[in-house]
Design an enzyme around this catalytic site. Structure first.
Site, PDB file in Angstrom:
ATOM      1  N   SER A   1       0.823  -1.279  -0.069  1.00 49.54           N
ATOM      2  CA  SER A   1      -0.185  -0.047   0.042  1.00 49.54           C
ATOM      3  C   SER A   1       1.146   1.100  -0.016  1.00 49.54           C
ATOM      4  O   SER A   1       2.181   1.185   0.431  1.00 49.54           O
ATOM      5  CB  SER A   1      -0.642   0.066   1.324  1.00 49.54           C
TER       6      SER A   1
ATOM      7  N   TYR B   1      -1.978  -1.635  10.444  1.00 49.74           N
ATOM      8  CA  TYR B   1      -1.948  -1.522   9.160  1.00 49.74           C
ATOM      9  C   TYR B   1      -0.538  -1.084   8.446  1.00 49.74           C
ATOM     10  O   TYR B   1      -0.050  -1.882   7.691  1.00 49.74           O
ATOM     11  CB  TYR B   1      -3.181  -0.925   8.846  1.00 49.74           C
TER      12      TYR B   1
END
Ligand SMILES: *[C@@H]1O[C@H](CO)[C@@H](O)[C@H](O)[C@H]1NC(C)=O
Length: 339
Positions: free
Chosen positions: A183, A195
């Site tokens: 990401s 995350y």
């Protein structure tokens, strides 16, 4: 008003009047053309190739499975839920096989390897796409407990490592490719929780894997999507969990943030997600497809304009620039507002 054309022709004039700059421009153009041609070579024989994708219940994985199925690949789509698997099977050809896999459970991965091994036979596995991921719990680090971090790290990082290690023997046979979904948050820590940590970890794992595995003909690509509308950015899933984190904080911690902080924080999340998230998931799946079909797959794919033009360039700038953006977006504790 100065038109773009007149600026361009003026620049060209200046450049062409200097021999050294003319040389540089020629070199740059030639390099760009060569890169473009090299980048567009495609491998053949899709119908002989098997691709295993995790996280196909929804989002990027689901779209990629259908996309590769249409191109004639043998897709083996790993889903977490029966519902996700049934819906995908209904939306694809009979060649596509679905499989229930929980990437945090080594035994479940082992069964998947057995199944895939029988399917691919002596050909080996052409593509492994580590796509399964979760974002929740996500929020300020102080609101988290250890298990909130491990919940995300187990899926997004240890899951990727476990799946990759167990599939390596089949990948070596082909030899095949690994496509890992990181990401832009694998380059910038925009938010707390597991995350960003997991995505930084995926970047590091992929880099070391690529350097070791290219000796065996295995290629490793990293996809870095910007913000897209998937379950990872879905506010009606994130909000209730943020409420859970906030509700269990001791009173003195809540007081240190102030009465209005939580609502302001939610509003900031809503504002950012609505502004940032693109509904066009094909921007990401097209990068994955390139990584699986190009003769020379790229090492990194920034997917989406926000990734290419904003987040990835930002990741090369000093930290204070990002710190400034975050400061502007998030409310101040103790209820004081800046703007
Ligand atoms: C996945 O496996 C983990 C560990 O074995 C387990 O705790 C979790 O409940 C499983 N998740 C699902 C959705 O089956």
């Amino acid at each position: 008003m100065v038109s773009t054309e007149s600026v361009t022709s003026y620049l060209l004039e200046v450049i062409l009047s200097h021999p050294l700059m003319t040389c540089a421009l020629l070199l740059f153009t030639t390099a760009a053309i060569c890169w473009y041609i090299r980048d567009s070579y495609v491998v053949s024989g899709f119908s002989q190739k098997y691709v295993f994708i995790t996280g196909c219940d929804s989002g990027f994985g689901n779209l990629l499975a259908r996309q590769l199925d249409q191109k004639g690949f043998h897709v083996i789509a790993a889903c977490l839920t029966e519902k996700g698997a049934a819906e995908l099977a209904a939306a694809s050809s009979l060649t596509l096989k679905t499989l229930l896999v929980n990437v945090t459970d080594s035994e479940s991965i082992r069964r998947a390897v057995e199944f895939v091994s029988r399917e691919v036979g002596e050909r080996g596995l052409w593509g492994l796409v580590n796509n399964a991921g979760r974002s929740i719990p996500i929020g300020p680090p102080e609101w988290m407990q250890m298990e909130d971090f491990t919940k995300v790290l187990d899926v997004n990082l240890l899951g990727v490592i476990d799946v990759t290690l167990q599939f390596l023997p089949l990948l070596k046979k082909a030899p095949g490719r690994v496509v890992n979904v990181a990401s832009v948050l694998g380059r910038l820590s925009l938010t707390g929780g597991g995350y960003c940590l997991s995505k930084w970890g995926v970047e590091a794992f992929s880099d070391s894997l690529r350097r070791d595995m290219h000796q065996f003909g295995i290629k490793v690509s990293i996809i870095e999507p910007g913000f897209f509308k998937t379950s990872v950015t879905q506010l009606d899933l994130i909000e209730p969990d943020l409420r859970r984190l906030w509700a269990r904080l001791p009173k003195d911690v809540k007081d240190s943030y102030g009465e209005t902080y939580f609502d302001d924080y939610l509003k900031a999340q809503e504002f950012s997600m609505n502004m940032l998230c693109s509904p066009d998931l094909s921007k990401v799946t097209n990068c994955m497809e390139h990584a699986l079909t190009a003769r020379f797959p790229r090492t990194r794919y920034g997917a989406g304009w926000d990734a290419k033009l904003f987040w990835i360039p930002l990741s090369y700038l000093p930290s204070f620039v990002l710190d400034f953006f975050i400061d502007v977006l998030l409310p101040l504790p103790t209820g004081t507002r800046k703007i």
